[in-house]
Write an enzyme that holds these catalytic residues in place. Structure first.
Site, mmCIF file in Angstrom:
data_model
loop_
_atom_site.group_PDB
_atom_site.id
_atom_site.type_symbol
_atom_site.label_atom_id
_atom_site.label_comp_id
_atom_site.label_asym_id
_atom_site.label_seq_id
_atom_site.Cartn_x
_atom_site.Cartn_y
_atom_site.Cartn_z
ATOM 1 C CG HIS A 167 -1.789 -0.537 0.833
ATOM 2 N ND1 HIS A 167 -3.285 -0.929 -0.086
ATOM 3 C CD2 HIS A 167 -2.933 -1.732 1.340
ATOM 4 C CE1 HIS A 167 -3.794 -1.863 0.348
ATOM 5 N NE2 HIS A 167 -3.754 -2.570 0.756
ATOM 6 C CG ASP A 197 -2.528 5.689 -2.493
ATOM 7 O OD1 ASP A 197 -1.556 4.012 -2.859
ATOM 8 O OD2 ASP A 197 -3.710 4.918 -2.006
HETATM 9 C C1 OXK Z 1 -4.599 -4.112 -3.986
HETATM 10 C C2 OXK Z 1 -3.671 -5.724 -4.524
HETATM 11 C C3 OXK Z 1 -2.636 -5.715 -3.474
HETATM 12 C C4 OXK Z 1 -4.903 -6.675 -4.240
HETATM 13 O O1 OXK Z 1 -4.489 -7.199 -4.353
HETATM 14 P P1 OXK Z 1 -5.642 -8.439 -4.189
HETATM 15 O O2 OXK Z 1 -6.887 -8.479 -3.727
HETATM 16 O O3 OXK Z 1 -4.722 -10.294 -4.603
HETATM 17 O O4 OXK Z 1 -6.008 -8.100 -6.246
HETATM 18 P P2 OXK Z 1 -5.531 -9.085 -7.031
HETATM 19 O O5 OXK Z 1 -5.001 -7.505 -8.474
HETATM 20 O O6 OXK Z 1 -3.830 -9.091 -7.261
HETATM 21 O O7 OXK Z 1 -6.420 -9.780 -8.132
HETATM 22 C C5 OXK Z 1 -7.344 -9.542 -8.070
HETATM 23 C C6 OXK Z 1 -8.030 -10.658 -8.364
HETATM 24 O O8 OXK Z 1 -9.890 -10.799 -8.491
HETATM 25 C C7 OXK Z 1 -10.130 -11.160 -10.274
HETATM 26 N N1 OXK Z 1 -11.334 -10.065 -10.603
HETATM 27 C C8 OXK Z 1 -11.052 -8.578 -10.645
HETATM 28 N N2 OXK Z 1 -12.188 -8.443 -11.375
HETATM 29 C C9 OXK Z 1 -12.766 -9.291 -11.868
HETATM 30 C C10 OXK Z 1 -14.409 -9.539 -12.967
HETATM 31 N N3 OXK Z 1 -14.663 -7.790 -12.459
HETATM 32 N N4 OXK Z 1 -14.132 -10.204 -12.370
HETATM 33 C C11 OXK Z 1 -14.050 -11.309 -12.078
HETATM 34 N N5 OXK Z 1 -12.977 -11.187 -11.236
HETATM 35 C C12 OXK Z 1 -12.446 -10.013 -11.178
HETATM 36 C C13 OXK Z 1 -8.602 -11.215 -11.026
HETATM 37 O O9 OXK Z 1 -8.993 -11.646 -11.818
HETATM 38 C C14 OXK Z 1 -7.382 -11.476 -9.559
HETATM 39 O O10 OXK Z 1 -7.947 -12.357 -9.466
HETATM 40 P P3 OXK Z 1 -7.018 -13.897 -9.628
HETATM 41 O O11 OXK Z 1 -6.297 -13.510 -10.301
HETATM 42 O O12 OXK Z 1 -7.597 -15.281 -9.713
HETATM 43 O O13 OXK Z 1 -6.201 -13.653 -8.338
HETATM 44 C C15 OXK Z 1 -2.877 -5.468 -6.068
HETATM 45 O O14 OXK Z 1 -4.421 -5.579 -6.635
HETATM 46 C C16 OXK Z 1 -2.105 -4.966 -6.317
HETATM 47 O O15 OXK Z 1 -1.024 -4.788 -5.557
HETATM 48 N N6 OXK Z 1 -2.665 -4.270 -7.219
HETATM 49 C C17 OXK Z 1 -1.563 -2.927 -7.597
HETATM 50 C C18 OXK Z 1 -1.164 -1.396 -6.546
HETATM 51 C C19 OXK Z 1 -2.451 -0.919 -6.038
HETATM 52 O O16 OXK Z 1 -3.323 -0.675 -6.687
HETATM 53 N N7 OXK Z 1 -2.296 -1.286 -4.552
HETATM 54 C C20 OXK Z 1 -2.499 -0.323 -3.959
HETATM 55 C C21 OXK Z 1 -3.193 1.137 -3.931
HETATM 56 S S1 OXK Z 1 -4.356 1.978 -2.907
HETATM 57 C C22 OXK Z 1 -3.637 2.494 -1.145
HETATM 58 O O17 OXK Z 1 -2.089 2.257 -1.001
HETATM 59 C C23 OXK Z 1 -4.040 1.906 -0.246
HETATM 60 O O18 OXK Z 1 -5.009 3.015 -0.383
HETATM 61 O O19 OXK Z 1 -3.671 2.636 0.610
#
Ligand code: OXK
Length: 405
Positions: A167, A197
């Site tokens: 995060h 962010d």
């Molecule tokens: C935030 C995260 C750590 C959250 O991790 P996770 O919850 O493990 O999500 P992931 O992105 O790894 O994976 C999302 C999963 O959801 C699924 N997914 C997403 N949308 C859909 C829909 N519409 N339908 C079906 N499935 C879906 C996708 O295929 C993935 O499945 P699988 O492939 O089966 O896993 C990560 O998204 C991430 O590192 N993102 C990049 C950096 C980021 O945004 N960091 C947070 C900033 S905000 C912040 O710092 C703050 O607010 O504080």
């Protein structure tokens, strides 16, 4: 340079949200001073923080932003109730939403049409997620060879940390920034989640997308943008990296010109518990401040940039500001260039005559929020449309993108 939506009469002119609907008449795109992205279409895969913020900035300037959401679980509530529940989703303003299960092959047809007819794809999943969905750059390029494929992560698409969850505070730590903010010999202070962010992430990404769109004027080609929040945050600190190199900044909190180390760039408590921020860096503004505080003859204030005098200068400032309420100093210093103002709460910021004068904040669906900006040719972008609940605009989107069911 044209956007995929140029044949549509799409406007971001806001509430009521119907103003976002294409007429389907095939008319010319409306040109507006304050909506330079009118006619461009952005497909945003729903996420948290920086991706949605980037989408909001693009929608604010007129782009048609379609957010792909997960369907809402459970019983469908009535539309009014759902709309009310999502009013606080400020970053969703002016967007349209379609709900699609990305793992269901039945969604593929609609998804591919949306991809084919968009200019920008925006996603903020962990590296590899889009590829597993068969929506990675190689897949998308086959569907839309001129797509701007914008990827938002904390660590970037490559490198040892790229797969790790994180995060804002983790990312700005790797930028070197978290260590720089806070009191001397105490824990670093979390600067909300603004630096990673929103500054290093969403804003950096919006800038890079605008740059890629501008680049299309000379060449239209597939473009992948790898935005890493930690790098964007480090970029925000470019000036400080420069100062470190010439010795004018040291790696110790609360010890430098702009980190609270200088008593004339510091925050002071007043008698009523309010605070003032003194930012009198330049000698002439510092002199104006000291003069209005009635301290021109006081030796403690006579050598602004002599570090040896700073501890005593700080104590003297503290005593002066503790002696009166915040409003006293606002009045005393309000009509001169002393670079000293109250430290305002969000409510005070919204109600301040200056922000009211410029229309800096708006109320959308009863929610106070920063107005879209900046101002182009003396015209502020339109008041935003209501943020969508997941799936709200399926029909409208089908119409705008001319997708056959
Ligand atoms: C935030 C995260 C750590 C959250 O991790 P996770 O919850 O493990 O999500 P992931 O992105 O790894 O994976 C999302 C999963 O959801 C699924 N997914 C997403 N949308 C859909 C829909 N519409 N339908 C079906 N499935 C879906 C996708 O295929 C993935 O499945 P699988 O492939 O089966 O896993 C990560 O998204 C991430 O590192 N993102 C990049 C950096 C980021 O945004 N960091 C947070 C900033 S905000 C912040 O710092 C703050 O607010 O504080």
């Amino acid at each position: 340079m044209v956007g995929k939506g140029d044949g549509q009469n799409v406007s971001n002119v806001a509430v009521p949200n119907d103003a976002l609907i294409a007429s389907g008449s095939g008319g010319q795109a409306m040109i507006s001073n304050s909506a330079p992205l009118l006619g461009f279409r952005v497909l945003e895969f729903a996420g948290i923080g920086p991706g949605p913020f980037c989408g909001m900035l693009l929608a604010d300037l007129g782009a048609t932003v379609v957010r792909v959401d997960r369907a809402i679980d459970g019983d469908k509530k009535d539309d009014r109730e759902l709309q009310e529940r999502y009013l606080s989703d400020v970053m969703g303003r002016s967007k349209l939403s379609i709900d699609l299960n990305l793992k269901d092959p039945a969604s593929r047809g609609v998804l591919e049409e949306l991809i084919a007819k968009s200019d920008v794809l925006l996603e903020g999943y962990r590296p590899g997620v889009m590829e597993r969905l068969e929506l990675g750059p190689l897949d998308v390029e086959k569907i839309n060879p001129t797509m701007i494929y914008a990827r938002m992560t904390g660590w970037g698409q490559s490198g040892p940390l790229s797969a790790r969850a994180g995060h804002d505070m983790n990312y700005i730590s790797l930028a070197g920034i978290l260590s720089m903010i806070g009191p001397f010999e105490a824990e670093p202070v979390i600067p909300l989640n603004l630096v990673g962010d929103f500054g290093g992430g969403g804003m950096f990404m919006a800038f890079s997308i605008a740059a890629a769109l501008a680049g299309r004027a000379s060449e239209e080609r597939f473009m992948v943008i790898d935005t890493a929040m930690f790098e964007g945050a480090a970029t925000l600190a470019s000036m400080i990296f420069g100062m470190r190199s010439n010795g004018s900044w040291i790696d110790e909190r609360d010890s430098n010109l702009l980190d609270g180390g200088a008593p004339f760039y510091s925050i002071y408590r007043c008698k009523d518990g309010g605070y003032v921020g003194v930012g009198a860096l330049e000698p002439q503004f510092y002199a104006t401040l000291i003069d209005r505080l009635g301290q021109s003859e006081n030796e403690l204030f006579s050598k602004q940039y002599d570090k040896a005098t700073w501890p005593a200068m700080r104590s003297a400032f503290s005593e002066i500001f503790l002696g009166q309420n915040r409003s006293y100093f606002e009045e005393l210093l309000g009509d001169i260039d002393a670079c000293t103002f109250g430290v305002f709460t969000p409510s005070e910021a919204i109600d301040h005559p200056h922000s009211r004068f410029r229309g800096s904040f708006s109320e959308v669906g009863g929610v106070s929020q920063p107005s879209p900006g900046p101002i182009f040719n003396a015209t502020r972008p339109s008041v935003p449309g209501l943020p969508p609940y997941p799936g709200r605009d399926r029909e409208k989107i089908m119409e705008i993108f001319q997708i056959q069911r």
